[in-house]
Design an enzyme around this catalytic site. Structure first.
Site, mmCIF file in Angstrom:
data_model
loop_
_atom_site.group_PDB
_atom_site.id
_atom_site.type_symbol
_atom_site.label_atom_id
_atom_site.label_comp_id
_atom_site.label_asym_id
_atom_site.label_seq_id
_atom_site.Cartn_x
_atom_site.Cartn_y
_atom_site.Cartn_z
ATOM 1 C CG ASP A 39 34.075 44.306 34.749
ATOM 2 O OD1 ASP A 39 34.658 45.042 34.108
ATOM 3 O OD2 ASP A 39 33.762 43.111 34.062
ATOM 4 N N GLY A 48 35.449 34.348 39.735
ATOM 5 C CA GLY A 48 35.382 35.426 41.148
ATOM 6 C C GLY A 48 36.185 36.111 40.605
ATOM 7 C CG ASP A 53 30.318 37.359 35.072
ATOM 8 O OD1 ASP A 53 30.245 36.648 34.405
ATOM 9 O OD2 ASP A 53 32.144 37.478 34.684
ATOM 10 C CG ASP A 90 48.581 41.212 34.232
ATOM 11 O OD1 ASP A 90 47.183 41.237 34.026
ATOM 12 O OD2 ASP A 90 48.869 41.141 32.879
ATOM 13 N NE ARG A 145 40.986 43.003 34.565
ATOM 14 C CZ ARG A 145 40.856 44.098 33.155
ATOM 15 N NH1 ARG A 145 41.710 44.690 33.034
ATOM 16 N NH2 ARG A 145 39.527 44.062 32.513
ATOM 17 N NE ARG A 156 33.578 48.896 38.552
ATOM 18 C CZ ARG A 156 33.961 48.010 38.335
ATOM 19 N NH1 ARG A 156 34.603 47.019 38.915
ATOM 20 N NH2 ARG A 156 34.940 47.289 36.872
#
Length: 469
Positions: A272, A92, A262, A127, A95, A181
């Site tokens: 990505d 999922g 993914d 984080d 970040r 993006r």
């Protein structure tokens, strides 16, 4: 030549029809600083947002105040995925999130997605942040890939956020950023895998129809079994797009590094970017990720990786369709890939294609020449553009292959430069050092201008009928 009319802002939050089960509403992090470092006004023109002032830009793309008539809250998307061939149901958006959806001037539905925008329910131990260096690398990757004809997400905005991040794989503490993006969807193969794992057939049917409605492609071949079934139609479209994406990576000499399911967009758009690299020389075993110890995603294995991912998509669609028509669609990958390589190779080489067999022979001759000489792909395509610079190849295999090809008409001054544009890791590190050590962004901006000039010289790539560009 007349300029295209300025696009108007056309919000279309179509994902809301699926959002109750496809995503979780989240909040963006409250960053201590917001320093605008990069805004892609060329992309903003296409979606009617170029008139935003910097203050408004930061409100929307750093503070993430909703755009007018768009998503009321950001959505963290849910998905599973195979990561280096190991299935992981605990993924999922960890970040990032989907911030908005809108139409461009050609009517495509596009997403604003983020990277480094804070934690979500799917962050696990992370984080939720992004290093500024990671953002700079994504700017460079997307600009270079777009110029080289790869269908890619585009870096729309980078804002430095004033936090100090600890990272184990680079000097720490390091500067932080949030990136936005612009993508042609964030629906992944892993999105379908999650529905398959939970056996949610009704929702799978809704998602398939959403994809067919908003990312349309050509129908399957006339003789394709099950060609009237929605899942089969989508399988054919994704196979076509993934075959072209694999070919575009190979012709660009690009190594993505992390081709997990993914990270596979059903629109065939690359996105990505983490440990990517461009080839210094033609080497099928070259890897980008230091953690890819077995070379699963090495340069030469990328077509295999995308084909395998298409196979996992077929497995997920078994929730809606029988195996035979899905396998028939998957079996088209190889021929589609070979056709795309020939088509794209001739485009980058600046010659008119002649046909699948002749083009395959030309590709083989070029690959052999690169292996034997050690010349990198960027220098090779530049040196031999349109069949030029063959003086050292009298009677050679490459000269013989190129002699049969008609060059394209090509008068851009880029082809008169002393050296071609490239993006090897040494230059990437040098560009970052200017920012890291002196906060000097001028070399990066100059590089972006140079890359875009190369893209103008190359022009748009040949695309299959199912392409969404």
């Amino acid at each position: 030549m007349s300029e295209e009319p300025q696009a108007s802002y056309r919000p279309d939050p179509a994902i809301l029809a699926l959002a109750d089960w496809l995503a979780s509403p989240v909040e963006a992090a409250d960053f201590p600083e917001t320093r605008l470092r990069f805004r892609n006004d060329r992309a903003a023109e296409e979606v009617g947002l170029a008139s935003l002032g910097d203050t408004e830009w930061i409100r929307h793309f750093a503070r993430f105040e909703p755009l007018t008539d768009n998503l009321p809250r950001p959505l963290a998307l849910k998905y599973h995925g195979h990561q280096f061939r190991t299935y992981n149901p605990e993924i999922g958006d960890g970040r990032g999130f989907l911030f908005a959806q809108l139409r461009d001037r050609s009517g495509r539905l596009l997403d604003f997605g983020t990277k480094g925008s804070g934690t979500t329910p799917y962050s696990r131990q992370g984080d939720g942040r992004l290093t500024l260096k990671g953002a700079v690398r994504e700017i460079l990757a997307t600009e270079m890939l777009e110029a080289q004809g790869v269908y890619t997400s585009r870096t729309f905005s980078v804002v430095e956020t004033g936090e100090q991040l600890e990272r184990g794989d680079e000097p720490s503490p390091t500067r932080s950023a949030v990136l936005t993006r612009l993508s042609n969807s964030h629906i992944r193969i892993g999105t379908f895998q999650r529905l398959m794992a939970h056996e949610e057939a009704d929702r799978m049917a809704q998602l398939v129809q959403y994809c067919l409605d908003h990312f349309p492609g050509p129908p399957p071949p006339e003789d394709a079994p099950g060609r009237d079934e929605p899942a089969v139609q989508l399988m054919h479209q994704v196979t076509e797009r993934m075959a072209d994406l694999a070919a575009s990576y190979m012709v660009a000499g690009f190594v993505h590094g992390v081709l997990n399911t993914d990270n596979m967009n059903i629109t065939g758009e690359s996105f990505d970017y983490g440990p990517w690299r461009w080839l210094p020389r033609w080497d099928p075993a070259f890897t980008a990720a230091y953690f890819d110890h077995g070379g699963l995603y090495a340069f030469g294995r990328q077509p295999e990786a995308l084909h395998w991912n298409c196979g996992q998509f077929a497995v997920a669609l078994r929730l809606m369709a029988e195996s035979a028509p899905l396998i028939a669609a998957l079996e088209r990958f190889g021929p589609l890939y070979m056709a795309a390589v020939g088509r794209r190779w001739c485009w980058r080489l600046g010659v008119h294609p002649r046909g699948s067999e002749e083009d395959a022979q030309l590709v083989a001759a070029c690959e052999k020449a690169m292996r034997e000489t050690g010349i990198g792909p960027d220098a090779f395509f530049f040196a031999h553009r349109g069949g030029r610079d063959m003086a050292g190849e009298p009677g050679g295999e490459l000269a013989e292959a190129l002699a049969a090809y008609e060059p394209v008409e090509d008068r851009h001054l880029y082809w008169e430069d002393a050296v071609p544009q490239s993006l090897l890791i040494e230059e990437v590190e040098a560009l970052w050092s200017h920012i890291d050590e002196r906060d000097d962004w001028r070399p990066l901006m100059a590089k972006i201008d140079a890359i875009r000039r190369m893209g103008e010289a190359l022009g748009p790539p040949p695309a299959p009928a199912g392409h969404l560009r």
